[in-house]
Design a protein around this motif. Sequence first.
Motif, short mmCIF file in Angstrom:
data_model
loop_
_atom_site.label_atom_id
_atom_site.label_comp_id
_atom_site.label_asym_id
_atom_site.label_seq_id
_atom_site.Cartn_x
_atom_site.Cartn_y
_atom_site.Cartn_z
N GLY A 1 3.72 20.17 -16.13
CA GLY A 1 2.83 21.40 -16.31
C GLY A 1 3.27 22.80 -16.03
O GLY A 1 2.83 23.84 -16.86
N LEU A 2 3.89 23.02 -14.81
CA LEU A 2 4.49 24.23 -14.25
C LEU A 2 5.65 24.86 -14.66
O LEU A 2 5.82 25.81 -14.98
CB LEU A 2 4.15 24.10 -12.88
N VAL A 3 6.56 23.80 -14.77
CA VAL A 3 8.11 24.21 -15.12
C VAL A 3 8.68 23.62 -16.75
O VAL A 3 9.02 24.45 -17.17
CB VAL A 3 8.87 23.84 -13.96
N GLY A 4 8.29 22.37 -16.56
CA GLY A 4 8.90 21.88 -17.96
C GLY A 4 10.04 21.09 -17.60
O GLY A 4 10.17 20.51 -16.54
N GLN A 5 11.09 21.20 -18.53
CA GLN A 5 12.23 20.18 -18.45
C GLN A 5 13.33 21.16 -17.65
O GLN A 5 13.19 22.21 -17.71
CB GLN A 5 12.82 19.94 -19.85
N PRO A 6 14.46 20.58 -17.12
CA PRO A 6 14.76 19.26 -16.81
C PRO A 6 13.72 18.65 -15.92
O PRO A 6 13.25 19.39 -14.94
CB PRO A 6 16.13 19.21 -16.46
N ASP B 1 0.82 -1.12 -0.11
CA ASP B 1 0.13 0.11 0.11
C ASP B 1 0.87 1.22 -0.12
O ASP B 1 0.50 2.19 -0.68
CB ASP B 1 -0.90 -0.02 1.26
N ARG B 2 1.73 1.29 0.69
CA ARG B 2 2.73 2.47 0.99
C ARG B 2 3.49 2.48 -0.46
O ARG B 2 3.89 3.89 -1.01
CB ARG B 2 4.04 2.15 2.00
N LEU B 3 3.80 1.37 -1.21
CA LEU B 3 4.53 1.75 -2.40
C LEU B 3 3.67 2.14 -3.39
O LEU B 3 3.88 3.15 -4.25
CB LEU B 3 4.94 0.36 -2.69
N PHE B 4 2.39 1.83 -3.39
CA PHE B 4 1.41 2.18 -4.26
C PHE B 4 1.13 3.77 -4.00
O PHE B 4 1.10 4.60 -4.95
CB PHE B 4 -0.12 1.58 -4.23
N ILE B 5 0.82 4.18 -2.52
CA ILE B 5 0.55 5.54 -2.51
C ILE B 5 1.83 6.40 -2.96
O ILE B 5 1.66 7.45 -3.55
CB ILE B 5 0.38 5.72 -0.82
N SER B 6 3.03 5.74 -2.82
CA SER B 6 4.28 6.72 -3.21
C SER B 6 4.55 6.71 -4.83
O SER B 6 4.90 7.92 -5.17
CB SER B 6 5.51 6.02 -2.48
N LEU B 7 4.05 5.86 -5.24
CA LEU B 7 4.16 5.80 -6.83
C LEU B 7 3.14 6.80 -7.39
O LEU B 7 3.50 7.48 -8.36
CB LEU B 7 3.87 4.52 -7.38
N LEU B 8 1.89 6.79 -6.76
CA LEU B 8 0.81 7.87 -7.16
C LEU B 8 1.13 9.11 -7.02
O LEU B 8 0.97 9.81 -7.78
CB LEU B 8 -0.45 7.37 -6.51
N GLY B 9 2.00 9.34 -5.76
CA GLY B 9 2.46 10.59 -5.54
C GLY B 9 3.35 10.99 -6.39
O GLY B 9 3.54 12.24 -6.96
N THR B 10 4.05 10.26 -6.83
CA THR B 10 5.15 10.30 -7.59
C THR B 10 4.92 10.77 -9.02
O THR B 10 5.44 11.75 -9.71
CB THR B 10 6.37 9.25 -7.91
N ALA B 11 4.11 10.16 -9.51
CA ALA B 11 3.38 10.53 -10.96
C ALA B 11 2.65 11.85 -10.74
O ALA B 11 2.77 12.85 -11.86
CB ALA B 11 2.38 9.56 -11.24
N TYR B 12 2.13 12.29 -9.74
CA TYR B 12 1.43 13.55 -9.61
C TYR B 12 2.30 14.69 -9.57
O TYR B 12 2.47 15.82 -10.11
CB TYR B 12 0.48 13.67 -8.52
N ILE B 13 3.45 14.25 -8.69
CA ILE B 13 4.58 15.18 -8.72
C ILE B 13 5.42 15.60 -9.93
O ILE B 13 5.45 16.89 -10.56
CB ILE B 13 5.84 14.80 -7.73
N PHE B 14 5.60 14.53 -10.85
CA PHE B 14 6.21 14.84 -12.26
C PHE B 14 4.91 15.49 -13.18
O PHE B 14 5.60 16.33 -13.97
CB PHE B 14 6.53 13.23 -12.65
N LEU B 15 3.87 15.04 -13.10
CA LEU B 15 3.07 15.81 -13.88
C LEU B 15 2.72 17.43 -13.54
O LEU B 15 2.79 18.29 -14.37
CB LEU B 15 1.65 15.05 -13.97
N ALA B 16 2.86 17.70 -12.23
CA ALA B 16 2.61 18.82 -11.93
C ALA B 16 3.90 19.56 -12.32
O ALA B 16 3.93 20.81 -12.78
CB ALA B 16 2.51 19.13 -10.39
N TRP B 17 5.16 19.24 -12.24
CA TRP B 17 6.48 19.62 -12.46
C TRP B 17 6.52 19.99 -13.96
O TRP B 17 6.72 21.08 -14.56
CB TRP B 17 7.45 18.92 -11.98
#
Length: 88
Positions: A64-69, A46-62
């Motif tokens: 969307g807001l900042v771009g590369q790198p 469960d903790r792995l799933f929560i952390s991977l879900l959060g990771t996906a949102y962190i990358f998508l937000a980054w």
Amino acid sequence: MAWTPATFALFCGIFAAMGLLTILEIRRPGGDERRGILGLTTTRGDRLFISLLGTAYIFLAWLGLVGQPVWAPLGISVAWIGFCFWKA
């Protein structure tokens, strides 16, 4: 999806975490249920799933807001994963 060194490192980390959890589950079955800061009773998976879900949102937000790198969100994601396994 562009395969940059950061995305490669991210996916290597995901597969390594899944492999480590598999080994831990074989050695100590049961998942070590505990109640975390989020108020949920979670197992290692469960903790792995929560952390991977959060990771996906962190990358998508980054992206969307900042771009590369994407090295900065990789570091934020590693910190988020550490927090999830420590407190969640």
